[in-house]
Enzyme design. Sequence first.
Site, PDB file in Angstrom:
ATOM      1  N   ASP A  70       0.839  -1.197   0.000  1.00 62.68           N
ATOM      2  CA  ASP A  70       0.000   0.000   0.000  1.00 62.68           C
ATOM      3  C   ASP A  70       0.876   1.249   0.000  1.00 62.68           C
ATOM      4  O   ASP A  70       2.004   1.231   0.503  1.00 62.68           O
ATOM      5  CB  ASP A  70      -0.888   0.039   1.235  1.00 62.68           C
ATOM      6  CG  ASP A  70      -1.910  -1.079   1.273  1.00 62.68           C
ATOM      7  OD1 ASP A  70      -2.160  -1.702   0.221  1.00 62.68           O
ATOM      8  OD2 ASP A  70      -2.451  -1.340   2.367  1.00 62.68           O
ATOM      9  N   VAL A  71       0.329   2.333  -0.520  1.00 63.45           N
ATOM     10  CA  VAL A  71       1.053   3.615  -0.528  1.00 63.45           C
ATOM     11  C   VAL A  71       1.526   3.977   0.878  1.00 63.45           C
ATOM     12  O   VAL A  71       2.650   4.434   1.081  1.00 63.45           O
ATOM     13  CB  VAL A  71       0.158   4.738  -1.099  1.00 63.45           C
ATOM     14  CG1 VAL A  71       0.811   6.100  -0.905  1.00 63.45           C
ATOM     15  CG2 VAL A  71      -0.108   4.500  -2.580  1.00 63.45           C
TER      16      VAL A  71
END
Length: 318
Positions: free
Chosen positions: A146-147
Amino acid sequence: MSAEQTIEFAVSDEDDGARLDALLARESGGSRSAAAAWCEQDRVRVWHEGRQLKPAKSLKVPAGAVITARVPEPEEAARVVAQVVDGFSIVHEDADVVVVDKPTGVAAHPSPGWHGPTVVGALAGLGVNIATSGAPERQGIVHRLDVGTSGLMVVAKNEPSYAALKRAFKERTVEKVYHTLVQGIPDPLRGTIDAPIGRHPGHSWRFAVVEDGRASVTHYEVLEAFGPASLAEVHLETGRTHQIRVHFSALNHPCCGDLTYGADPRLAADLGLTRQWLHAHRLGFDHPGTGRRVRFTSEYPADLSFALEAVRSGDVLN
């Protein structure tokens, strides 16, 4: 009329029963709404065991099915741009793979709507050539973080390595170990969360434990228990989107700082967190070139170290 590309892929055992629009979005790098439109526009064909299935967007596609779709070429914004990314580092590089330490705020690859830094862009900025397999904007990418999750990722540098690593992730032979700071103290202190994950019925941008979701298994062990939070080591058996975040939220022990999945904003503020306390700490796999088992470790970045020390000091909310 915009240029088109044809994508074709087989559905893996791990993706058995996944929705057609979700698979198309992932493989094309587009959105689920765009994938749904392709189904309605007769751009998609699904074949399984010699017969053609109706390509409805909600079709739960069986393993072994072959999906072919004519889709628009990615927009320029979703193409790879060489970048200099602060905090991005290479842990290991050889002729076959490059292992990177991804900072928070960096996506694995470009996608529609994301204009921030990416792993493939950072590697291009460093002059690292990677495999050409995969959609144009995410070549060489065999798994994602995930970012807002920091830590280790491996990227393939050539086609044999790409195929070998994709197979290793599919067969679950890759060791993926995360550390997370979760709210409260899980009971038991060591256990397995076996709960299916799918799109949240009320929020398409979130995921949740749902009855008709995809099988998802998370193993955890509490390493340190404090009053308001616990440091846990997590081993992923499956690799669903937001899996750790969703599973701990379902236990009412969300990752600290993860406001998307129910974390206490007051505790997040006390800990100085602007993202989930989640770090890909260790990564192990059979090297695609040598066949030898290799393992890499990443230390916590500054924001996570600060939050952990704040919890250890006892100077936070209870």
